[in-house]
Design an enzyme around this catalytic site. Structure first.
Site, PDB file in Angstrom:
ATOM      1  N   THR A  52      -0.267   6.032  -3.638  1.00  0.00           N
ATOM      2  CA  THR A  52      -1.091   6.814  -4.552  1.00  0.00           C
ATOM      3  C   THR A  52      -0.692   8.279  -4.538  1.00  0.00           C
ATOM      4  O   THR A  52      -0.416   8.824  -3.478  1.00  0.00           O
ATOM      5  CB  THR A  52      -2.587   6.737  -4.141  1.00  0.00           C
ATOM      6  OG1 THR A  52      -2.979   5.377  -3.998  1.00  0.00           O
ATOM      7  CG2 THR A  52      -3.483   7.389  -5.173  1.00  0.00           C
ATOM      8  N   GLY A 105      -5.674   0.690   0.257  1.00  0.00           N
ATOM      9  CA  GLY A 105      -6.625   0.740  -0.840  1.00  0.00           C
ATOM     10  C   GLY A 105      -7.748  -0.266  -0.731  1.00  0.00           C
ATOM     11  O   GLY A 105      -8.867  -0.017  -1.201  1.00  0.00           O
ATOM     12  N   THR A 124      -5.387   8.163   0.218  1.00  0.00           N
ATOM     13  CA  THR A 124      -4.261   7.258   0.032  1.00  0.00           C
ATOM     14  C   THR A 124      -4.069   6.447   1.304  1.00  0.00           C
ATOM     15  O   THR A 124      -4.443   6.880   2.388  1.00  0.00           O
ATOM     16  CB  THR A 124      -2.977   8.050  -0.302  1.00  0.00           C
ATOM     17  OG1 THR A 124      -1.894   7.145  -0.454  1.00  0.00           O
ATOM     18  CG2 THR A 124      -2.631   9.042   0.781  1.00  0.00           C
ATOM     19  N   GLY A 171      -6.674  -1.728  -7.188  1.00  0.00           N
ATOM     20  CA  GLY A 171      -6.824  -0.939  -5.975  1.00  0.00           C
ATOM     21  C   GLY A 171      -7.767   0.238  -6.132  1.00  0.00           C
ATOM     22  O   GLY A 171      -8.400   0.436  -7.172  1.00  0.00           O
ATOM     23  N   ASP A 172      -7.824   1.035  -5.073  1.00  0.00           N
ATOM     24  CA  ASP A 172      -8.767   2.155  -5.042  1.00  0.00           C
ATOM     25  C   ASP A 172      -8.405   3.256  -6.027  1.00  0.00           C
ATOM     26  O   ASP A 172      -9.263   4.044  -6.421  1.00  0.00           O
ATOM     27  CB  ASP A 172      -8.832   2.740  -3.629  1.00  0.00           C
ATOM     28  CG  ASP A 172      -7.493   3.286  -3.156  1.00  0.00           C
ATOM     29  OD1 ASP A 172      -6.452   2.670  -3.456  1.00  0.00           O
ATOM     30  OD2 ASP A 172      -7.479   4.331  -2.491  1.00  0.00           O
TER      31      ASP A 172
END
Length: 338
Positions: A260, A313, A310, A290-291
């Site tokens: 990320t 996730g 990061t 994912g997050d």
């Protein structure tokens, strides 16, 4: 890894040097947290004169000392990608809204690939395809937009901003998210794979599909030794699968054990925005979001500050570290402690 930036950080830093009491002065609370002096020997003219001279000298010194420079505007992001920082900060320092700055930082990595973990052409899933997640958040209004599992539109953070600004939704995923982005005028491709991502996928398959995200004991064949397709093992889930996962050797942590870019911008007027963009975990199960698509997971912003994270996730989605950090920040915790 979680980072947090707060609007009040500079105020706290400036106040850190203000405190204590001069000899012969007893501190008592006053308005607005200030400390007023109460003279212990009010009838001693010499002490009164000395105190007056001391206060006059301190006032003169304070007037002659310039205030510390403001650190605002401010842009921070995960990982050492200076081009992303330069693109966002150029807009922010010219007076652009922080939303534009964090979008520009994320878009730079989407175009350049940033370690192959952001944008098209990286992190193939089990089937060899690349999909994208992104989120953007406006701190003053708490509005947010996110997209997950984009398989055709490479401009993920731009699509997320369109979700925020043209709908009353917060998150769109899958083919519907691609269709929405295309209807809003964003260009699309047949797929988001690249020769390098396809080569990485073939190498992974040749190595027995290791590592992967399947739960040992819950599916067959054994995902620790074999590729799929996998089938459910009756009675193999639950505690048995959890014990097998605990015994499994985790994949090695490397410089690429992240997926990320998360950016936070604070304007000169203390407005905050945050964004994140990712092509997700390499060799993930197709369909995984994912997050980086979720406000409070990969990034978050409120009137009090912003946060980006990061790493794992899936763990972030369980614990929402950015949402937790900003709740602490709003409760008076310092950005570092949050």
């Amino acid at each position: 890894r979680t980072m947090a930036a707060g609007r009040r950080a500079t105020r706290g830093a400036r106040a850190a040097g203000c405190g204590g009491a001069a000899e012969g002065v007893e501190g008592v609370p006053g308005d607005g947290g200030r400390v007023w002096g109460r003279q212990r020997h009010a009838h001693n003219p010499r002490r009164m004169a000395a105190l007056s001279l001391l206060l006059a000298a301190l006032a003169t010194a304070a007037a002659a000392t310039p205030p510390p420079p403001s650190p605002l505007p401010l842009l921070i992001h995960t990982w050492p990608w200076p081009d992303a920082c330069a693109a966002g900060y150029a807009l922010l320092s010219a007076g652009a809204p922080p939303l534009d700055a964090v979008q520009a930082a994320a878009e730079t990595c989407e175009v350049r690939g940033c370690d192959g973990t952001v944008g098209a052409g990286g992190s193939p899933d089990e089937g060899g395809g690349t999909t994208l997640d992104a989120v953007i958040i406006d701190g003053p209004t708490r509005r947010a937009g996110g997209v997950g599992c984009l398989a055709r539109v490479p401009a993920a953070v731009a699509a997320a901003r369109l979700v925020m600004e043209t709908t009353t939704h917060t998150l769109l995923v899958g083919p519907g998210a691609d269709a929405f982005a295309m209807s809003m005028g964003l260009p699309a491709r047949k797929n988001l794979s690249s020769p390098s991502s396809t080569a990485a996928w073939r190498s992974w398959r040749a190595g027995g599909c290791q590592p992967n995200f399947r739960a040992p004991g819950a599916v067959a064949p054994d995902p620790r030794r074999s590729c799929g397709p996998y089938e459910l093992v009756v009675g193999g889930g639950g505690e048995a699968a959890a014990r097998a996962r605990a015994r499994a050797t985790p994949p090695p942590i490397t410089a690429l054990s992240h997926d990320t870019i998360a950016a936070v911008a604070v304007s000169a007027s203390r407005a905050v925005a945050a964004a994140a963009s990712s092509n997700g975990a390499g060799h993930k199960v197709p369909g995984r979001v994912g997050d980086a698509a979720v406000a409070g997971g990969g990034a978050a912003a409120t009137p009090a500050g912003g946060c980006g994270s990061t790493g794992d996730g899936d763990a972030h989605l369980r614990f929402l570290p950015c949402a937790h950090a900003l709740a602490l920040l709003e409760g008076g915790t310092s950005p570092r402690e949050a």
